[in-house]
Motif scaffolding. Structure first.
Motif, mmCIF file in Angstrom:
data_model
loop_
_atom_site.group_PDB
_atom_site.id
_atom_site.type_symbol
_atom_site.label_atom_id
_atom_site.label_comp_id
_atom_site.label_asym_id
_atom_site.label_seq_id
_atom_site.Cartn_x
_atom_site.Cartn_y
_atom_site.Cartn_z
ATOM 1 N N THR A 26 0.848 -1.182 0.000
ATOM 2 C CA THR A 26 0.000 0.000 0.000
ATOM 3 C C THR A 26 0.888 1.237 0.000
ATOM 4 O O THR A 26 2.029 1.202 0.465
ATOM 5 N N GLN A 27 0.348 2.282 -0.543
ATOM 6 C CA GLN A 27 0.979 3.589 -0.430
ATOM 7 C C GLN A 27 -0.128 4.570 -0.060
ATOM 8 O O GLN A 27 -1.181 4.588 -0.706
ATOM 9 N N ILE A 28 0.091 5.332 0.970
ATOM 10 C CA ILE A 28 -0.855 6.339 1.439
ATOM 11 C C ILE A 28 -0.246 7.700 1.149
ATOM 12 O O ILE A 28 0.908 7.953 1.496
ATOM 13 N N ARG A 29 -1.026 8.579 0.502
ATOM 14 C CA ARG A 29 -0.565 9.918 0.148
ATOM 15 C C ARG A 29 -1.478 10.955 0.799
ATOM 16 O O ARG A 29 -2.696 10.813 0.769
ATOM 17 N N PHE A 30 -0.868 11.991 1.366
ATOM 18 C CA PHE A 30 -1.616 13.062 2.028
ATOM 19 C C PHE A 30 -1.502 14.350 1.227
ATOM 20 O O PHE A 30 -0.503 14.565 0.536
ATOM 21 N N GLY A 31 -2.505 15.203 1.347
ATOM 22 C CA GLY A 31 -2.532 16.476 0.642
ATOM 23 C C GLY A 31 -1.422 17.432 1.041
ATOM 24 O O GLY A 31 -1.140 18.383 0.327
ATOM 25 N N ASN A 32 -0.751 17.165 2.161
ATOM 26 C CA ASN A 32 0.358 18.030 2.574
ATOM 27 C C ASN A 32 1.683 17.606 1.944
ATOM 28 O O ASN A 32 2.722 18.163 2.240
ATOM 29 N N GLY A 33 1.636 16.584 1.063
ATOM 30 C CA GLY A 33 2.835 16.153 0.346
ATOM 31 C C GLY A 33 3.559 14.973 0.967
ATOM 32 O O GLY A 33 4.481 14.439 0.375
ATOM 33 N N SER A 34 3.179 14.534 2.148
ATOM 34 C CA SER A 34 3.846 13.384 2.755
ATOM 35 C C SER A 34 3.130 12.095 2.354
ATOM 36 O O SER A 34 1.972 12.107 1.955
ATOM 37 N N ASN A 35 3.852 10.994 2.437
ATOM 38 C CA ASN A 35 3.271 9.697 2.125
ATOM 39 C C ASN A 35 4.059 8.595 2.806
ATOM 40 O O ASN A 35 5.154 8.829 3.320
ATOM 41 N N PHE A 36 3.487 7.402 2.829
ATOM 42 C CA PHE A 36 4.216 6.242 3.325
ATOM 43 C C PHE A 36 3.737 5.003 2.595
ATOM 44 O O PHE A 36 2.653 4.965 2.031
ATOM 45 N N SER A 37 4.590 3.991 2.598
ATOM 46 C CA SER A 37 4.292 2.714 1.964
ATOM 47 C C SER A 37 4.425 1.605 2.988
ATOM 48 O O SER A 37 5.235 1.696 3.920
ATOM 49 N N SER A 38 3.632 0.546 2.809
ATOM 50 C CA SER A 38 3.671 -0.612 3.699
ATOM 51 C C SER A 38 3.564 -1.887 2.868
ATOM 52 O O SER A 38 3.004 -1.866 1.774
ATOM 53 N N VAL A 39 4.061 -2.975 3.433
ATOM 54 C CA VAL A 39 3.996 -4.283 2.778
ATOM 55 C C VAL A 39 3.306 -5.256 3.720
ATOM 56 O O VAL A 39 3.564 -5.253 4.927
ATOM 57 N N TYR A 40 2.423 -6.108 3.145
ATOM 58 C CA TYR A 40 1.628 -7.058 3.924
ATOM 59 C C TYR A 40 1.720 -8.452 3.325
ATOM 60 O O TYR A 40 1.907 -8.605 2.119
ATOM 61 N N THR A 41 1.551 -9.441 4.176
ATOM 62 C CA THR A 41 1.481 -10.824 3.711
ATOM 63 C C THR A 41 0.116 -11.070 3.079
ATOM 64 O O THR A 41 -0.773 -10.224 3.141
ATOM 65 N N MET A 42 -0.075 -12.244 2.505
ATOM 66 C CA MET A 42 -1.355 -12.582 1.859
ATOM 67 C C MET A 42 -2.522 -12.585 2.842
ATOM 68 O O MET A 42 -3.663 -12.380 2.455
ATOM 69 N N ASP A 43 -2.235 -12.818 4.125
ATOM 70 C CA ASP A 43 -3.315 -12.812 5.114
ATOM 71 C C ASP A 43 -3.473 -11.457 5.805
ATOM 72 O O ASP A 43 -4.208 -11.323 6.777
ATOM 73 N N GLY A 44 -2.787 -10.432 5.282
ATOM 74 C CA GLY A 44 -2.977 -9.075 5.778
ATOM 75 C C GLY A 44 -2.095 -8.672 6.942
ATOM 76 O O GLY A 44 -2.271 -7.597 7.508
ATOM 77 N N LYS A 45 -1.134 -9.485 7.299
ATOM 78 C CA LYS A 45 -0.227 -9.145 8.401
ATOM 79 C C LYS A 45 0.881 -8.227 7.904
ATOM 80 O O LYS A 45 1.500 -8.464 6.873
ATOM 81 N N SER A 46 1.128 -7.174 8.652
ATOM 82 C CA SER A 46 2.149 -6.206 8.283
ATOM 83 C C SER A 46 3.541 -6.803 8.471
ATOM 84 O O SER A 46 3.799 -7.512 9.436
ATOM 85 N N LEU A 47 4.434 -6.486 7.540
ATOM 86 C CA LEU A 47 5.830 -6.900 7.691
ATOM 87 C C LEU A 47 6.619 -5.876 8.501
ATOM 88 O O LEU A 47 7.826 -5.999 8.642
ATOM 89 N N LEU A 48 5.913 -4.863 9.010
ATOM 90 C CA LEU A 48 6.484 -3.833 9.886
ATOM 91 C C LEU A 48 7.640 -3.087 9.250
ATOM 92 O O LEU A 48 8.562 -2.650 9.926
ATOM 93 N N THR A 49 7.601 -2.976 7.936
ATOM 94 C CA THR A 49 8.568 -2.135 7.251
ATOM 95 C C THR A 49 7.779 -1.009 6.604
ATOM 96 O O THR A 49 6.825 -1.239 5.885
ATOM 97 N N ARG A 50 8.137 0.200 6.894
ATOM 98 C CA ARG A 50 7.450 1.349 6.310
ATOM 99 C C ARG A 50 8.488 2.260 5.671
ATOM 100 O O ARG A 50 9.579 2.443 6.199
ATOM 101 N N SER A 51 8.115 2.802 4.567
ATOM 102 C CA SER A 51 8.942 3.777 3.890
ATOM 103 C C SER A 51 8.155 5.077 3.889
ATOM 104 O O SER A 51 7.024 5.119 3.427
#
Length: 156
Positions: free
Chosen positions: A122-147
């Protein structure tokens, strides 16, 4: 090896997101989780992380719906779309959803099964110009790595 490949993909996604022209105003669905429980797990994690960035109860978001997202009828009932599930997760966390709020758009798509395991990013983008990305397993568990990329982090 699989985690290293996912981290590389995550870093690549963050680098690709540095263009301000791509910051907001659209949401995109690629391959979606087939089960709503997986979408709920992902959106719950996203809402929890967003709550570390913005104050729940004091922040309003204008959640941008993906153009490709259509309501699906299943057994004469309307299945929740990803946007609806995401909106509910944000509301449960204490955020207001309003057209006058800070724009929030997203991308969700699957990762290749090339390494034997799939997943979602996933990548989430905000109107203030910031964003972050996340990675999940097939069952929706976060790999706890965010960019994360915040306004002013790129050299534009």
């Amino acid at each position: 090896m699989k985690r290293i490949a996912l981290i590389i993909v995550l870093c690549f996604m963050s680098a690709c997101s540095s263009s301000r022209a791509l910051q907001t105003s659209y949401s995109f669905h690629g391959v979606m989780p087939e089960q709503q429980a997986v979408s709920k797990e992902i959106t719950k994690d996203l809402a929890n992380y967003i709550a570390t960035l913005f104050a729940p109860g004091h922040t309003s978001f204008n959640l941008v719906k993906a153009e490709s997202e259509n309501l699906e009828l299943t057994d004469e009932t309307t299945a929740d779309t990803f946007t609806t599930i995401f909106e509910n997760a944000l509301r449960q966390k204490g955020f207001e959803i309003s057209k006058k709020g800070l724009e929030l758009s997203y991308t969700i798509d699957s990762l290749s099964n090339e390494f034997g395991e799939g997943g979602f990013y996933t990548q989430i983008r905000f109107g203030n110009g910031s964003n972050f990305s996340s990675v999940y397993t097939m069952d929706g568990k976060s790999l706890l790595t965010r960019s994360t990329l915040k306004l002013g982090d790129n050299n534009e």
